[in-house]
Motif scaffolding. Sequence first.
Motif, mmCIF file in Angstrom:
data_model
loop_
_atom_site.group_PDB
_atom_site.id
_atom_site.type_symbol
_atom_site.label_atom_id
_atom_site.label_comp_id
_atom_site.label_asym_id
_atom_site.label_seq_id
_atom_site.Cartn_x
_atom_site.Cartn_y
_atom_site.Cartn_z
ATOM 1 N N UNK A 1 0.833 -1.209 0.000
ATOM 2 C CA UNK A 1 0.000 0.000 0.000
ATOM 3 C C UNK A 1 0.864 1.254 0.000
ATOM 4 N N UNK A 2 0.383 2.288 -0.666
ATOM 5 C CA UNK A 2 1.077 3.578 -0.688
ATOM 6 C C UNK A 2 0.042 4.681 -0.523
ATOM 7 N N UNK A 3 0.507 5.844 -0.078
ATOM 8 C CA UNK A 3 -0.378 7.001 0.006
ATOM 9 C C UNK A 3 0.413 8.266 -0.281
ATOM 10 N N UNK A 4 -0.290 9.260 -0.770
ATOM 11 C CA UNK A 4 0.309 10.525 -1.175
ATOM 12 C C UNK A 4 -0.482 11.665 -0.536
ATOM 13 N N UNK A 5 0.227 12.621 0.028
ATOM 14 C CA UNK A 5 -0.407 13.813 0.572
ATOM 15 C C UNK A 5 -0.385 14.902 -0.493
ATOM 16 N N UNK A 6 -1.567 15.388 -0.859
ATOM 17 C CA UNK A 6 -1.672 16.371 -1.931
ATOM 18 C C UNK A 6 -2.527 17.543 -1.472
ATOM 19 N N UNK B 1 -4.975 16.601 1.539
ATOM 20 C CA UNK B 1 -5.790 15.429 1.248
ATOM 21 C C UNK B 1 -4.887 14.225 1.012
ATOM 22 N N UNK B 2 -5.438 13.035 1.206
ATOM 23 C CA UNK B 2 -4.659 11.807 1.032
ATOM 24 C C UNK B 2 -5.215 10.987 -0.116
ATOM 25 N N UNK B 3 -4.332 10.672 -1.064
ATOM 26 C CA UNK B 3 -4.642 9.771 -2.172
ATOM 27 C C UNK B 3 -4.005 8.425 -1.853
ATOM 28 N N UNK B 4 -4.795 7.367 -1.905
ATOM 29 C CA UNK B 4 -4.294 6.040 -1.545
ATOM 30 C C UNK B 4 -4.319 5.111 -2.752
ATOM 31 N N UNK B 5 -3.405 4.147 -2.724
ATOM 32 C CA UNK B 5 -3.343 3.184 -3.804
ATOM 33 C C UNK B 5 -2.431 2.034 -3.458
#
Length: 348
Positions: A30-35, A45-49
């Motif tokens: 799992x990974x997540x990005x703060x945008x 906001x957090x984008x997850x993938x």
Amino acid sequence: MRILVLLFSLVLLIAAPASALAAPSVAVRPVSFTVTNPLELGALRTVRGSLYLPANNTQCRKSVMLLIPGLSYGAWAWDFPFEPDTYSVARALASQGFPAIAIDKLGYGASDHPNGYTLTVESYAAMTSQIVTQLRTGLYQTPLPSLPLAFSRVGLMGHSAGTEIAELTAALFGGVDVLIATGYTHVPTPRILTDFTTGDSVRAALSDHVYFGGTVEQRTEYMYNLAAADPAVVALDTAMAELTPSGEILTISSQPSRLVMPLITAPVLLVLAEQDILFPPSLLGVPVGELELALFTLSSDKALHVVPGAGHSFMLHTNAPETNAVIVDWLSERVPACQASVGLPLLF
């Protein structure tokens, strides 16, 4: 009806053999990005993938493909939870040495869900550019004991509305080494133009999230050539279909990327489905696919592949493995693949 479809789909998943639900040549983390969404005044906001890596070389940093889904689809469109050896683009790429990340855009799946009117194709592009930067620097999040990988090359692959976002990102922000545009041109059929104007756009004006297509039957007709699709896939897709942010619907209708496509310099692969009733490769005898390629005026490396028999969601038709092989072959000539590595430990 949707409850019955969901129950049927769950039965199919439970009955599937374990070998059909796992691809041992691929490791997933799992990974997540703060945008920041430019339409939300700096709110984080957090984008997850999920990041898909070759299981025998999980530390390869040569390149990564960021996979962007279209309307009503989450990350699962790229890693469908049924017969992944057939229907997972992400696993097909990673198993051949090309790491991939499938994301839920904001407003979908596991990612944050702000007001849908703030989620336009332009704001998605700005946030996608932030994700591209984080992939190059390794400044994103993975669960311990894994460490984020910083990739030397980043490519984008979009489907339908995801292609609009990918094109805007590549043109306006740069930093994209290859672009795979699928299921999308700037010559939509009169059918989808009419439906969008009289249906989806009207519904989007009334609620910040809507069901794309309005009904299960119409969405299914949009996405599939049923003669070339497994009914079990269609049923599960229908059960998993997500509400679409209205900002995305209201802004994609003008297809703003048409104005900036000449700024894209990266190699481009355009993948269209022969039986797509939304964005066909030809329309009334006009070679739409070839005309679309011509819009990438500054790209000196561009190619078109037409998927025989498939409908709009080409990656969920029975000939998906052949299409994935074409994509892998195209990538292998343009970005370095991860080579097999013996003895590297899995860190997750």
